[in-house]
Design a protein around this motif. Structure first.
Motif, PDB file in Angstrom:
ATOM      1  N   GLU A   1      26.578  44.234   4.093  1.00 19.41           N
ATOM      2  CA  GLU A   1      26.935  43.853   5.448  1.00 19.41           C
ATOM      3  C   GLU A   1      27.585  45.028   6.186  1.00 19.41           C
ATOM      4  O   GLU A   1      27.400  45.194   7.390  1.00 19.41           O
ATOM      5  CB  GLU A   1      27.912  42.678   5.386  1.00 19.41           C
ATOM      6  N   GLN A   2      28.353  45.851   5.414  1.00 22.79           N
ATOM      7  CA  GLN A   2      29.047  46.968   6.051  1.00 22.79           C
ATOM      8  C   GLN A   2      28.157  48.194   6.239  1.00 22.79           C
ATOM      9  O   GLN A   2      28.563  49.159   6.865  1.00 22.79           O
ATOM     10  CB  GLN A   2      30.272  47.353   5.216  1.00 22.79           C
ATOM     11  N   LEU A   3      26.971  48.152   5.653  1.00 20.54           N
ATOM     12  CA  LEU A   3      26.048  49.284   5.776  1.00 20.54           C
ATOM     13  C   LEU A   3      25.663  49.466   7.245  1.00 20.54           C
ATOM     14  O   LEU A   3      25.109  48.560   7.848  1.00 20.54           O
ATOM     15  CB  LEU A   3      24.800  48.962   4.947  1.00 20.54           C
ATOM     16  N   PRO A   4      25.969  50.644   7.855  1.00 20.82           N
ATOM     17  CA  PRO A   4      25.668  50.791   9.281  1.00 20.82           C
ATOM     18  C   PRO A   4      24.168  50.880   9.536  1.00 20.82           C
ATOM     19  O   PRO A   4      23.450  51.562   8.796  1.00 20.82           O
ATOM     20  CB  PRO A   4      26.358  52.098   9.663  1.00 20.82           C
ATOM     21  N   ASP A   5      23.723  50.185  10.584  1.00 19.82           N
ATOM     22  CA  ASP A   5      22.308  50.207  10.944  1.00 19.82           C
ATOM     23  C   ASP A   5      21.826  51.618  11.255  1.00 19.82           C
ATOM     24  O   ASP A   5      20.688  51.974  10.988  1.00 19.82           O
ATOM     25  CB  ASP A   5      22.065  49.320  12.173  1.00 19.82           C
ATOM     26  N   SER A   6      22.756  52.424  11.857  1.00 17.26           N
ATOM     27  CA  SER A   6      22.357  53.754  12.295  1.00 17.26           C
ATOM     28  C   SER A   6      21.843  54.610  11.136  1.00 17.26           C
ATOM     29  O   SER A   6      20.914  55.396  11.308  1.00 17.26           O
ATOM     30  CB  SER A   6      23.537  54.450  12.978  1.00 17.26           C
ATOM     31  N   LEU A   7      22.441  54.418   9.953  1.00 21.07           N
ATOM     32  CA  LEU A   7      21.988  55.188   8.794  1.00 21.07           C
ATOM     33  C   LEU A   7      20.547  54.846   8.453  1.00 21.07           C
ATOM     34  O   LEU A   7      19.730  55.717   8.159  1.00 21.07           O
ATOM     35  CB  LEU A   7      22.869  54.887   7.584  1.00 21.07           C
ATOM     36  N   LEU A   8      20.243  53.539   8.500  1.00 21.13           N
ATOM     37  CA  LEU A   8      18.893  53.106   8.163  1.00 21.13           C
ATOM     38  C   LEU A   8      17.907  53.601   9.220  1.00 21.13           C
ATOM     39  O   LEU A   8      16.808  54.053   8.902  1.00 21.13           O
ATOM     40  CB  LEU A   8      18.846  51.580   8.066  1.00 21.13           C
ATOM     41  N   ASP A   9      18.321  53.536  10.499  1.00 20.63           N
ATOM     42  CA  ASP A   9      17.462  54.035  11.579  1.00 20.63           C
ATOM     43  C   ASP A   9      17.210  55.524  11.403  1.00 20.63           C
ATOM     44  O   ASP A   9      16.073  55.997  11.550  1.00 20.63           O
ATOM     45  CB  ASP A   9      18.120  53.778  12.940  1.00 20.63           C
ATOM     46  N   ALA A  10      18.282  56.264  11.093  1.00 13.40           N
ATOM     47  CA  ALA A  10      18.142  57.709  10.921  1.00 13.40           C
ATOM     48  C   ALA A  10      17.156  58.014   9.806  1.00 13.40           C
ATOM     49  O   ALA A  10      16.288  58.884   9.948  1.00 13.40           O
ATOM     50  CB  ALA A  10      19.505  58.329  10.597  1.00 13.40           C
ATOM     51  N   SER A  11      17.285  57.270   8.714  1.00 16.20           N
ATOM     52  CA  SER A  11      16.380  57.486   7.595  1.00 16.20           C
ATOM     53  C   SER A  11      14.933  57.238   8.014  1.00 16.20           C
ATOM     54  O   SER A  11      14.038  58.019   7.704  1.00 16.20           O
ATOM     55  CB  SER A  11      16.766  56.558   6.446  1.00 16.20           C
ATOM     56  N   ALA A  12      14.715  56.156   8.788  1.00 16.74           N
ATOM     57  CA  ALA A  12      13.364  55.844   9.246  1.00 16.74           C
ATOM     58  C   ALA A  12      12.864  56.917  10.215  1.00 16.74           C
ATOM     59  O   ALA A  12      11.710  57.337  10.160  1.00 16.74           O
ATOM     60  CB  ALA A  12      13.348  54.470   9.912  1.00 16.74           C
ATOM     61  N   ASP A  13      13.761  57.375  11.113  1.00 12.74           N
ATOM     62  CA  ASP A  13      13.383  58.412  12.083  1.00 12.74           C
ATOM     63  C   ASP A  13      12.959  59.692  11.387  1.00 12.74           C
ATOM     64  O   ASP A  13      12.095  60.424  11.867  1.00 12.74           O
ATOM     65  CB  ASP A  13      14.567  58.730  13.017  1.00 12.74           C
ATOM     66  N   LEU A  14      13.611  59.960  10.260  1.00  9.52           N
ATOM     67  CA  LEU A  14      13.291  61.191   9.532  1.00  9.52           C
ATOM     68  C   LEU A  14      12.046  61.024   8.667  1.00  9.52           C
ATOM     69  O   LEU A  14      11.697  61.909   7.899  1.00  9.52           O
ATOM     70  CB  LEU A  14      14.480  61.618   8.672  1.00  9.52           C
ATOM     71  N   GLY A  15      11.408  59.849   8.772  1.00  3.84           N
ATOM     72  CA  GLY A  15      10.118  59.678   8.123  1.00  3.84           C
ATOM     73  C   GLY A  15      10.142  58.975   6.787  1.00  3.84           C
ATOM     74  O   GLY A  15       9.113  58.877   6.117  1.00  3.84           O
ATOM     75  N   ALA A  16      11.313  58.457   6.376  1.00  2.00           N
ATOM     76  CA  ALA A  16      11.357  57.778   5.084  1.00  2.00           C
ATOM     77  C   ALA A  16      10.793  56.373   5.210  1.00  2.00           C
ATOM     78  O   ALA A  16      11.047  55.675   6.189  1.00  2.00           O
ATOM     79  CB  ALA A  16      12.790  57.736   4.572  1.00  2.00           C
ATOM     80  N   ARG A  17      10.023  55.953   4.209  1.00  2.34           N
ATOM     81  CA  ARG A  17       9.548  54.575   4.226  1.00  2.34           C
ATOM     82  C   ARG A  17      10.593  53.673   3.576  1.00  2.34           C
ATOM     83  O   ARG A  17      11.603  54.152   3.068  1.00  2.34           O
ATOM     84  CB  ARG A  17       8.238  54.486   3.454  1.00  2.34           C
ATOM     85  N   THR A  18      10.313  52.367   3.569  1.00  2.00           N
ATOM     86  CA  THR A  18      11.283  51.398   3.056  1.00  2.00           C
ATOM     87  C   THR A  18      11.794  51.769   1.669  1.00  2.00           C
ATOM     88  O   THR A  18      12.999  51.795   1.417  1.00  2.00           O
ATOM     89  CB  THR A  18      10.636  50.002   3.008  1.00  2.00           C
TER      90      THR A  18
END
Lengths: 271, 294
Positions: free
Chosen positions: B191-208
Motif C-alpha cells: 500500500e505504501q509503494l509509491p505509484d511514481s516508482l512503478l510509472d517510472a519503471s514502466a516509462d523506462l521500458g520495463a514490463r510487468t
C-alpha cells in the motif's frame, strides 16, 4: 502498476481462492455445530439445534467461560497499568536501558509459549508455593499479564508518538499543573488507544492455552483448556462443536469495536 | 473562575515538585513495570536456563542441583533430538514459505487491485480470522482432515484422498493459523509503494515481470521479513496444533512438553534450542531493517 488483463484476472482468482480457504474452516465449525451426527463426518445428514440446548446447560463449559473472563479481566487490568507506564517512560524520556526495556517487553510473546510457561511454572513452584500461594487463578492472571503488557505498550506508544506535545504545553501555559494536564488533555487523547490495547490484551488472554496449562492450579480451567481436554472425547463432541461455533461468532465483536476506535490501533498484530 | 485559581494547594505543590525532578518522575513510572518484568519474567527464565545444567535423579525423578553439562551433551549427541530439531526448523521454514506464497496474491489484490472503497473492508476480512480462537481454527482443520471429512469428500470424486493427520497436516494447519500475520505486513508494504516508482519503471521500458522483480520485490522484502518473524517463531514453538492434527509427528515443542514432568533439566536444555534459533533469526532479520517497522 500497469498489469496486463490476464495478470489481473489471475490475481483476482488467486485472492478469491485465498479468502475462500481462510473462511471455509470457520464456516465448517458453524455448520458442524448443527450436525446431528456425533462423528462430525461430511456432509452432515441433517441440521439440528439440540446441541445448542445441551451446550447451554453444560456446567463445565459455563464454569470454564467464567474462569476465562475473570482471568482475562485481571490480566487486562494489570497489563493496562504496566503497559501505559512503560509507554510513557519510553516515549517521554531518554535514559540508559530504554532499548533493553522495550526488548524485554516484547520477549514474552516472541519466545515460544512453552518456554514462557515452563519458566513461570518453575518460578511459581519454587518461590510462591513455600510462601503458601499455590497455583490457581492468581498465577494464571500473573502469567497472562506478563505477555499482555506488550499489546498495551504498543498501542499507547504509537498514540503518544503521533500526539503533538503542543496541547500539553498550551495547558501548562494556561496554568494547569501536570496532574490537571494529564486528566484534561493527555488522558482523553490516549483513551481510545487504551481501549484498543485492553481489547487486544483481553482477546490474547482469552485465547491463551499454553501459558494457562502451566500456570493454572488444579481445578482452574479456562475455556481453551476445557475445549482442548474435551476435544478428543466423543461424548463431549457436540458441546465442543457448539462452544467452538460460539467463539467464531463472538470474534466479530472485537473486530467491530476495534474498527470503530481508530484505524492506527485496530491491527491485530501481536507485536 | 474559582475552579482554576492557581492557589498553592497540596496537589499543585506535589505536581510542581515532581515537574522539577524528571529523574524522580521517570523512576516512579518505571519502578512497577521493571520490577514485574525482571522479577516475574526474566527471573523465571534465568532459573529455567540454570536448571538446564542440573540433573534428574533417574530413580525418584527429583531434580538434583549438581552443576554439569550432560543435558547439552545429550542434546548434541542424540540422533533423535537432532532429527526433531531439524524437522522443527524445516516445518517452520516450510510454513513461512507457504505463507508468503499464499499471502502475496491476497495482499496484492487488497492493496493495489481492489476498488479503494472496498480496501478497508478487505483488511477487516483478513483480520477477522485472527480474532477467532487458535484452538477453534486447529479444531476446524481436525474436522476437515478427518477420515470421511470435508477434504476427503471434495477430493473423492477426483479419486484422491486427503493427507490425513501427520506432518503434512501440521504444516497445512500452521500455515492457516499464521497466514494473517503474513498478509497484513505485505499489504501494508504494498500500500505504501509509491505509484511514481512503478510509472517510472514502466516509462523506462520495463514490463510487468521486470518491474515486479526489480522494484516491487526489493521494496516489500522488509515487510515479508517482518511477517516471517511471526510465522517462523510461532511455528517453531508450537506443540498444540501438532497434538491436534500431527498424528505421530514429533516437533521440538512436543519433546519439551513430554519431558517436563519426567526430566525438567532436560526439558529446559531442549527449550534453549528454539530460543537460540529464534534469537539468531531475529538478528538475521534485523539486518533487513524489518524489526524497526514492527
Amino acid at each position: 502498476m500497469n498489469l496486463s488483463r490476464p495478470a489481473r484476472i489471475t490475481l483476482r482468482i488467486a485472492a478469491a481462492l485465498g479468502f475462500a480457504v481462510i473462511y471455509v474452516p470457520l464456516l465448517l465449525v458453524l455448520v458442524n455445530s448443527l450436525n446431528p451426527d456425533r462423528s462430525s463426518g461430511w456432509p452432515p445428514p441433517g441440521l439440528t439445534f439440540d446441541w445448542w440446548a445441551d451446550a447451554w446447560h453444560s456446567s463445565g463449559a459455563r464454569d470454564a467461560l467464567w474462569t476465562s473472563v475473570r482471568a482475562g479481566l485481571g490480566a487486562t487490568a494489570i497489563a493496562l497499568v504496566l503497559g501505559t507506564l512503560i509507554a510513557f517512560a519510553c516515549q517521554r524520556y531518554r535514559f540508559f536501558g530504554r532499548d533493553a526495556i522495550s526488548f524485554v517487553v516484547v520477549l514474552p510473546i516472541a519466545l515460544p509459549g512453552i518456554v514462557t510457561g515452563v519458566a513461570l511454572n518453575t518460578a511459581f513452584r519454587t518461590v510462591l508455593e513455600p510462601l503458601g500461594v499455590g497455583l490457581g487463578l492468581f498465577t494464571v492472571i500473573v502469567g497472562h499479564a506478563t505477555f499482555c503488557v506488550v499489546v498495551v505498550f504498543n498501542n499507547v506508544i504509537a498514540r503518544l508518538r503521533r500526539m503533538p506535545g503542543s496541547y500539553e504545553e498550551a495547558a501548562m501555559d494556561l496554568g494547569a499543573h501536570s496532574f490537571r494536564t494529564f486528566v484534561d488533555i493527555t488522558f482523553p487523547l490516549v483513551r481510545s488507544a487504551l481501549v484498543a490495547g485492553g481489547l487486544l490484551a483481553f482477546a490474547l488472554s482469552f485465547d491463551e492455552i499454553v501459558v494457562t496449562t502451566f500456570t493454572a492450579g488444579p481445578g482452574i480451567q479456562t475455556l481453551p483448556v476445557w475445549i482442548f481436554s474435551n476435544m478428543a472425547r466423543p461424548q463431549q463432541a457436540p458441546v465442543v462443536n457448539v462452544v467452538a461455533a460460539v467463539l467464531v461468532l463472538l470474534s466479530v465483536i472485537p473486530i467491530y469495536l476495534a474498527q470503530r476506535l481508530s484505524s492506527d490501533t485496530a491491527s491485530g498484530s501481536r507485536i | 473562575m474559582t475552579d482554576t485559581a492557581p492557589a498553592a494547594g497540596p496537589v499543585r505543590r506535589l505536581a510542581g515538585a515532581l515537574y522539577r525532578r524528571p529523574r524522580l518522575q521517570l523512576s516512579l513510572l518505571l519502578s512497577a513495570p521493571t520490577a514485574w518484568l525482571v522479577l516475574a519474567y526474566l527471573g523465571s527464565l534465568t532459573v529455567l536456563f540454570l536448571s538446564a545444567f542440573w540433573t534428574t535423579d533417574s530413580f525418584t525423578s527429583n531434580v538434583v542441583k549438581i552443576w554439569n553439562t550432560d543435558n547439552f551433551t545429550a542434546l548434541f549427541t542424540t540422533d533423535v533430538y537432532r532429527q526433531v530439531a531439524l524437522r522443527s526448523v524445516g516445518v517452520a521454514l516450510a510454513v513461512t514459505a507457504l505463507c508468503v506464497l499464499i499471502a502475496f496474491p491476497i495482499a496484492f489484490y487488497t492493496a493495489r487491485i481492489a476498488n479503494p472503497r472496498w480496501r478497508p473492508l478487505l483488511v477487516v476480512a483478513i483480520l477477522t480470522p485472527l480474532w477467532a480462537s487458535y484452538l477453534v481454527k486447529a479444531y476446524a482443520w481436525r474436522l476437515i482432515l478427518a477420515q470421511g471429512g470435508l477434504l476427503d469428500w471434495v477430493l473423492g470424486p477426483l479419486g484422491l484422498k486427503g493427507p490425513g493427520y501427520g506432518l503434512t497436516a501440521t504444516v497445512l494447519v500452521l500455515t492457516y493459523l499464521w497466514l494473517p500475520y503474513m498478509i497484513l505486513p505485505i499489504h501494508a508494504g504494498l500500500e505504501q509503494l509509491p505509484d511514481s516508482l512503478l510509472d517510472a519503471s514502466a516509462d523506462l521500458g520495463a514490463r510487468t515481470g521486470r518491474t515486479f522483480r526489480s522494484v516491487v520485490l526489493p521494496m516489500i522484502l522488509p515487510s515479508v521479513a517482518a511477517g516471517s518473524v511471526f510465522t517462523f517463531s510461532l511455528s517453531l514453538g508450537d506443540y498444540i496444533a501438532v497434538q491436534i492434527v500431527g498424528g505421530k509427528t514429533q516437533l521440538i515443542g512436543n519433546l519439551i512438553y513430554s519431558n517436563i514432568t519426567l526430566d525438567l533439566p532436560l526439558a529446559a536444555a531442549l527449550g534453549t534450542v528454539p530460543v537460540v534459533i529464534i534469537v539468531l533469526y531475529l538478528l538475521a532479520v534485523r539486518r533487513t531493517g524489518a524489526l524497526s517497522s514492527l
